[in-house]
Design a protein around this motif. Structure first.
Motif, PDB file in Angstrom:
ATOM      1  N   ARG A 266       0.836  -1.207   0.000  1.00 13.69           N
ATOM      2  CA  ARG A 266       0.000   0.000   0.000  1.00 13.69           C
ATOM      3  C   ARG A 266       0.865   1.249   0.000  1.00 13.69           C
ATOM      4  O   ARG A 266       1.857   1.332   0.723  1.00 13.69           O
ATOM      5  CB  ARG A 266      -0.926   0.012   1.213  1.00 13.69           C
ATOM      6  CG  ARG A 266      -2.047  -1.015   1.135  1.00 13.69           C
ATOM      7  CD  ARG A 266      -2.904  -1.023   2.387  1.00 13.69           C
ATOM      8  NE  ARG A 266      -3.974  -2.007   2.276  1.00 13.69           N
ATOM      9  CZ  ARG A 266      -5.205  -1.726   1.882  1.00 13.69           C
ATOM     10  NH1 ARG A 266      -5.525  -0.472   1.587  1.00 13.69           N
ATOM     11  NH2 ARG A 266      -6.115  -2.679   1.814  1.00 13.69           N
ATOM     12  N   GLY A 267       0.483   2.189  -0.835  1.00 10.34           N
ATOM     13  CA  GLY A 267       1.239   3.415  -0.929  1.00 10.34           C
ATOM     14  C   GLY A 267       2.533   3.266  -1.710  1.00 10.34           C
ATOM     15  O   GLY A 267       3.380   4.164  -1.678  1.00 10.34           O
ATOM     16  N   VAL A 268       2.679   2.163  -2.427  1.00  4.63           N
ATOM     17  CA  VAL A 268       3.856   1.962  -3.280  1.00  4.63           C
ATOM     18  C   VAL A 268       3.389   1.705  -4.708  1.00  4.63           C
ATOM     19  O   VAL A 268       3.556   2.540  -5.583  1.00  4.63           O
ATOM     20  CB  VAL A 268       4.743   0.802  -2.780  1.00  4.63           C
ATOM     21  CG1 VAL A 268       5.950   0.617  -3.714  1.00  4.63           C
ATOM     22  CG2 VAL A 268       5.211   1.056  -1.362  1.00  4.63           C
ATOM     23  N   GLU A 269       2.790   0.521  -4.955  1.00  3.85           N
ATOM     24  CA  GLU A 269       2.262   0.253  -6.297  1.00  3.85           C
ATOM     25  C   GLU A 269       0.925   0.970  -6.521  1.00  3.85           C
ATOM     26  O   GLU A 269       0.688   1.533  -7.582  1.00  3.85           O
ATOM     27  CB  GLU A 269       2.071  -1.254  -6.516  1.00  3.85           C
ATOM     28  CG  GLU A 269       3.348  -2.055  -6.443  1.00  3.85           C
ATOM     29  CD  GLU A 269       3.483  -2.852  -5.164  1.00  3.85           C
ATOM     30  OE1 GLU A 269       4.617  -3.194  -4.823  1.00  3.85           O
ATOM     31  OE2 GLU A 269       2.461  -3.107  -4.502  1.00  3.85           O
ATOM     32  N   PHE A 270       0.069   0.911  -5.511  1.00  2.00           N
ATOM     33  CA  PHE A 270      -1.255   1.533  -5.568  1.00  2.00           C
ATOM     34  C   PHE A 270      -1.482   2.334  -4.301  1.00  2.00           C
ATOM     35  O   PHE A 270      -0.969   1.990  -3.228  1.00  2.00           O
ATOM     36  CB  PHE A 270      -2.374   0.481  -5.648  1.00  2.00           C
ATOM     37  CG  PHE A 270      -2.515  -0.205  -6.981  1.00  2.00           C
ATOM     38  CD1 PHE A 270      -2.145   0.399  -8.168  1.00  2.00           C
ATOM     39  CD2 PHE A 270      -3.067  -1.479  -7.043  1.00  2.00           C
ATOM     40  CE1 PHE A 270      -2.307  -0.234  -9.390  1.00  2.00           C
ATOM     41  CE2 PHE A 270      -3.234  -2.129  -8.256  1.00  2.00           C
ATOM     42  CZ  PHE A 270      -2.851  -1.503  -9.434  1.00  2.00           C
ATOM     43  N   SER A 271      -2.307   3.366  -4.413  1.00  7.89           N
ATOM     44  CA  SER A 271      -2.759   4.071  -3.211  1.00  7.89           C
ATOM     45  C   SER A 271      -3.822   3.221  -2.525  1.00  7.89           C
ATOM     46  O   SER A 271      -4.451   2.359  -3.141  1.00  7.89           O
ATOM     47  CB  SER A 271      -3.341   5.433  -3.583  1.00  7.89           C
ATOM     48  OG  SER A 271      -4.538   5.272  -4.342  1.00  7.89           O
ATOM     49  N   THR A 272      -4.034   3.479  -1.246  1.00 11.85           N
ATOM     50  CA  THR A 272      -5.057   2.740  -0.502  1.00 11.85           C
ATOM     51  C   THR A 272      -6.436   2.953  -1.108  1.00 11.85           C
ATOM     52  O   THR A 272      -7.249   2.027  -1.183  1.00 11.85           O
ATOM     53  CB  THR A 272      -5.053   3.178   0.972  1.00 11.85           C
ATOM     54  OG1 THR A 272      -3.831   2.747   1.576  1.00 11.85           O
ATOM     55  CG2 THR A 272      -6.225   2.569   1.732  1.00 11.85           C
ATOM     56  N   SER A 273      -6.715   4.174  -1.580  1.00  9.85           N
ATOM     57  CA  SER A 273      -8.027   4.462  -2.170  1.00  9.85           C
ATOM     58  C   SER A 273      -8.260   3.651  -3.440  1.00  9.85           C
ATOM     59  O   SER A 273      -9.389   3.249  -3.727  1.00  9.85           O
ATOM     60  CB  SER A 273      -8.158   5.961  -2.465  1.00  9.85           C
ATOM     61  OG  SER A 273      -7.148   6.396  -3.360  1.00  9.85           O
ATOM     62  N   VAL A 274      -7.209   3.388  -4.204  1.00  8.96           N
ATOM     63  CA  VAL A 274      -7.337   2.567  -5.416  1.00  8.96           C
ATOM     64  C   VAL A 274      -7.516   1.100  -5.040  1.00  8.96           C
ATOM     65  O   VAL A 274      -8.359   0.394  -5.599  1.00  8.96           O
ATOM     66  CB  VAL A 274      -6.107   2.754  -6.329  1.00  8.96           C
ATOM     67  CG1 VAL A 274      -6.085   1.696  -7.433  1.00  8.96           C
ATOM     68  CG2 VAL A 274      -6.108   4.144  -6.936  1.00  8.96           C
ATOM     69  N   ILE A 275      -6.742   0.627  -4.065  1.00  2.00           N
ATOM     70  CA  ILE A 275      -6.829  -0.777  -3.636  1.00  2.00           C
ATOM     71  C   ILE A 275      -8.218  -1.108  -3.119  1.00  2.00           C
ATOM     72  O   ILE A 275      -8.784  -2.170  -3.420  1.00  2.00           O
ATOM     73  CB  ILE A 275      -5.782  -1.073  -2.544  1.00  2.00           C
ATOM     74  CG1 ILE A 275      -4.371  -0.943  -3.115  1.00  2.00           C
ATOM     75  CG2 ILE A 275      -5.991  -2.455  -1.935  1.00  2.00           C
ATOM     76  CD1 ILE A 275      -3.283  -0.966  -2.065  1.00  2.00           C
ATOM     77  N   ASP A 276      -8.798  -0.189  -2.331  1.00  2.93           N
ATOM     78  CA  ASP A 276     -10.094  -0.435  -1.700  1.00  2.93           C
ATOM     79  C   ASP A 276     -11.261   0.168  -2.472  1.00  2.93           C
ATOM     80  O   ASP A 276     -12.398   0.126  -2.013  1.00  2.93           O
ATOM     81  CB  ASP A 276     -10.089   0.127  -0.273  1.00  2.93           C
ATOM     82  CG  ASP A 276      -9.046  -0.542   0.611  1.00  2.93           C
ATOM     83  OD1 ASP A 276      -8.742  -1.725   0.366  1.00  2.93           O
ATOM     84  OD2 ASP A 276      -8.529   0.115   1.537  1.00  2.93           O
TER      85      ASP A 276
END
Length: 312
Positions: A266-276
């Motif tokens: 989280r916060g590397v490949e994708f932001s948390t908002s994108v992941i969730d």
């Protein structure tokens, strides 16, 4: 075509891939039932031989075997005779001599399953070999895409991240392009090997360009354990220039899917908002993984992947 083993998607035909996906769709119905016990592999023995750490892949193979009533066993390098100096070939022959029907193998050395497969009577399934291939991961990705989009042919799939060290990207390029998808890859120049275009994909150094009009945006984990230092300044810098956040995701189509083979940083490949976010199908990929591994083991137990025509 009949196959004893599943070693990669490079040598599979489009029809073989489609047949696996059809079988996986049926297996997914079984997973959703309250009672998940079926006799598909009753009396068969499945051994998971993992020389690298794994959670999702190893557990999904184990559950897939147990759901189909197989006898399942797990072996890790740290808890085996490998620590006493036993070679890979000797280990595989020992497991084979115990009456194993399916040997699922993950190894840090590219080509390890290809070395073992001709030497054993068991069907060998490649669960990831070095930086070469991870066929069942690509198959579960394709199953998820097909379920969500209804088809694969004609879609644009953008794969973002550590292209150089990823076995997932290689299997996905082989499989997706055979089913008619257009694949774009993007990431730091230091993490994109030369000659990627020869695999049939488009290469971009800009994340925005790679994502433009994509139907699927797939992130790849930064594999620090495989890297030499200096490929990028820091994880913070990587995210700043190559991480996918809500702003960059807007370059894709409004109904684009967000995918990741996991585990996600989280916060590397994708932001948390994108992941969730609503576009994310990362959890669905996990379910698809069990279904695909059920399908692969069942089809191998029947002698391989019969070819049938389908629309993809």
């Amino acid at each position: 075509m009949k196959r004893k083993d599943l070693l990669g998607l490079k040598d599979l035909s489009a029809e073989e891939i489609r047949n696996i996906l059809r079988a996986a769709e049926t297996m997914k119905l079984i997973i959703k039932q309250p009672s998940k016990k079926t006799p598909h592999l009753q009396g068969r023995t499945v051994v998971n031989l993992f020389y690298e750490n794994s959670t999702r892949t190893r557990l999904s193979f184990e559950l897939a075997a147990k759901y189909m009533s197989a006898n399942a066993a797990n072996i890790t390098a740290s808890g085996s005779s490998v620590q006493k100096g036993e070679t890979l070939i000797d280990t595989a022959n020992t497991i084979n001599a115990m009456g194993t029907d399916i040997l699922v193998m993950r190894h840090s050395m590219s080509g390890a399953p290809h070395l073992i497969a001709p030497l054993v009577s068991a069907s060998v399934v490649n669960a990831g070999d070095g930086m070469n291939e991870h066929p069942t991961q690509a198959l579960l990705d394709m199953l998820t895409i097909k379920e969500k989009k209804g088809h694969i042919g004609g879609l644009k799939v953008a794969i973002i991240g550590d292209i150089k060290h990823s076995r997932v990207v290689r299997s996905n390029i082989y499989g997706l392009t055979k089913l008619g998808a257009e694949v774009s890859v993007g990431g730091p120049a230091t993490l994109i090997p030369q000659g990627m275009e020869k695999m049939g994909c488009k290469v971009f150094k800009s994340i925005q360009e790679a994502i433009i009009d994509a139907d699927v945006v797939m992130g790849l984990r930064i594999q620090l354990e495989r890297q030499k230092s200096g490929l990028f300044p820091s994880l913070r810098e990587y995210y700043r220039f190559f991480g996918v956040d809500d702003a960059r995701l807007k370059y894709a189509k409004p109904d684009a899917l967000v995918m990741h083979p996991g585990p996600v940083n989280r916060g590397v490949e994708f932001s948390t908002s994108v992941i969730d976010g609503e576009a994310s199908v990362i959890n669905e990929q996990v379910t698809s993984g069990v279904a695909v591994r059920m399908a692969v083991m069942y089809l191998l137990s029947r002698g391989g992947f019969d070819t049938e025509e389908d629309d993809g």
